[in-house]
Design an enzyme around this catalytic site. Structure first.
Site, short mmCIF file in Angstrom:
data_model
loop_
_atom_site.label_atom_id
_atom_site.label_comp_id
_atom_site.label_asym_id
_atom_site.label_seq_id
_atom_site.Cartn_x
_atom_site.Cartn_y
_atom_site.Cartn_z
N SER A 1 -4.85 -14.89 0.94
CA SER A 1 -5.62 -14.19 -0.08
C SER A 1 -6.77 -15.10 -0.43
O SER A 1 -6.61 -16.32 -0.45
CB SER A 1 -4.79 -13.93 -1.35
OG SER A 1 -3.56 -13.33 -1.02
N HIS B 1 -5.90 4.24 -6.38
CA HIS B 1 -5.40 3.55 -5.19
C HIS B 1 -3.94 3.93 -4.92
O HIS B 1 -3.57 4.25 -3.79
CB HIS B 1 -5.53 2.03 -5.37
CG HIS B 1 -4.86 1.24 -4.28
ND1 HIS B 1 -5.36 1.20 -2.99
CD2 HIS B 1 -3.74 0.48 -4.28
CE1 HIS B 1 -4.57 0.43 -2.25
NE2 HIS B 1 -3.58 -0.02 -3.01
N TYR C 1 7.82 -2.76 4.67
CA TYR C 1 7.78 -2.78 3.21
C TYR C 1 8.93 -2.02 2.53
O TYR C 1 9.20 -2.24 1.35
CB TYR C 1 6.42 -2.32 2.69
CG TYR C 1 6.25 -0.85 2.46
CD1 TYR C 1 5.96 -0.37 1.17
CD2 TYR C 1 6.36 0.07 3.50
CE1 TYR C 1 5.78 0.98 0.96
CE2 TYR C 1 6.20 1.40 3.28
CZ TYR C 1 5.90 1.86 2.01
OH TYR C 1 5.75 3.20 1.79
#
Ligand code: MN
Length: 403
Positions: free
Chosen positions: A252, A127, A239
């Site tokens: 979440s 990932h 970010y």
């Protein structure tokens, strides 16, 4: 023959016995354990004297979260599992069965724990490399990645139990063809999921005192499936330099049943070889990864046929849970009962094992065709995303969902 029939394809075999919080339409939350298509009502079981100390356990299990029960520690939580297992293995139907068993279909599952703190790691090398290639083509895996389990502090207040609708977030996004480096405020166009596992802290630690890799698992109560919903367009703009913020903290989702670490012991495997060798405080030996199969499906509105998006496995994770916890606390940071530590998106080596739309559609460049003929690069309004996780063979399956 055990007195209670459990279908051989159930996620909730006698080996599993996960813990959750439920109610049965009376809005009286209480603790339960899943077995087959049933729930063992732990408050009712305590009332019949199954665990001894009747009043104490009745009070512990008649709560809206499992935190106080988990905080009693593994000798107690494992004894409760053992008692329930012995009860389920009685040769004939016990008299109190009718009082204790609840049909799972008649129950609503609630958020099982109060989460004081949530941390998200970034522990899948596949990932991290995939995302790196898209966000930083010339430098996909940063030099620190192989030296430590990278993580960030997430938002605990917006963690919800699976089934809770997630509203598409709005925020600052850059749009193609717009002014360079000038955002607009709009609903996210790149809403995504992240396939993750999270562990629940079961034993607190003291501020200033690191948890070692050897002791880490004493602090882990159990695991849940974790979907770290992400808005990629918001994330991409915000970010740098400090990491995820509004692109992640709008929600979440976790699976309602906490699978105790002990139930997963038979599925321990070796992790990937770590090169370079980790520093001493991160060195682990033996079987520290788990072989848990993962699957993600998407159901579009008005269509009943789910499309399989991804199949992965927790065994691919480069950094294991003991290393994550040792690293998290090596500077003296303390942990609390109920803290959630998520793995980071679990992608495997092949494109059908990627754990996010970002990777599956490769940054939106390769649309995914669903069973109903429609395509997706990211999630659309009304889409229902389902994650499943299970280990073991038919008849003894340790799973996280239902079946
Ligand atoms: Mn994540």
């Amino acid at each position: 023959m055990p007195w209670l029939h459990v279908s051989s394809d159930s996620d909730f075999s006698l080996q599993n016995l996960p813990f959750g919080i439920f109610h049965t339409g009376d809005h009286r939350p209480r603790a339960g354990m899943a077995i087959g298509s049933h729930i063992i009502d732990l408050e009712a079981a305590a009332e019949t004297g199954l665990f001894g100390k009747r009043r104490f356990f009745k009070k512990i299990f008649a709560q809206a979260t499992l935190n106080d029960f988990i905080a009693l520690g593994k000798p107690v939580t494992n004894r409760i599992r053992r008692k329930v297992r012995e009860w389920l293995e009685l040769p004939a139907t016990p008299e109190n069965a009718l009082h204790i068993l609840v049909d799972r279909e008649s129950a609503t599952m609630l958020m099982p724990i109060r989460v004081p703190n949530y941390t998200d790691f970034y522990s899948s090398i596949e990932h991290a490399t995939n995302v790196g290639k898209m966000f930083r083509p010339d430098n996909p895996l940063l030099p620190n990645w192989r030296w430590m389990p990278i993580g960030y502090h997430g938002r605990a207040s917006s963690i919800v139990v699976s089934g809770t609708p997630i509203r598409r977030p709005s925020g600052q996004i850059l749009v193609a063809g717009g002014e360079p480096d000038t955002p607009i405020y709009a609903p996210s166009r790149q809403l995504d999921f992240e396939l993750e596992m999270a562990f629940v802290i079961g034993k607190e630690s003291t501020l200033g005192e690191p948890i070692t890799v050897e002791n880490a698992e004493e602090h882990i109560f159990g695991l849940v499936l974790f979907n770290d919903w992400s808005a990629r367009d918001i994330q991409r703009w915000e970010y740098v330099p400090l990491g995820p913020f509004l692109g992640k903290n709008f929600g979440s989702s976790i699976s309602p049943w906490i699978v105790p670490l002990e139930a997963l012991k038979p599925y321990r495997v070796k992790g990937p070889k770590q090169t370079p060798a980790p520093l001493e405080y991160l060195k682990t030996k033996g079987l520290k990864n788990l072989d848990i199969e993962l699957a993600v499906t998407l159901t579009s509105p008005g269509n009943n046929a789910a499309t399989l998006l991804s199949q992965s496995n927790t065994k691919y994770l480069y950094w294991n849970m003991a290393q994550q916890l040792a690293h998290h606390t090596v500077n003296g940071c303390n942990v609390q009962v109920g803290d959630l530590m998520a793995s980071g998106t679990i992608s495997g080596p092949t494109p059908n094992s990627y754990g996010s739309m970002l990777e599956l559609s490769w940054g939106g460049r390769n649309p995914i065709t669903l069973n109903d003929g429609t395509t997706r690069t990211f999630l659309q309004d009304g889409d229902v995303l389902t994650m499943r996780a299970w280990a073991g063979e038919e008849g003894a399956r340790v799973g996280f969902w239902g079946g």
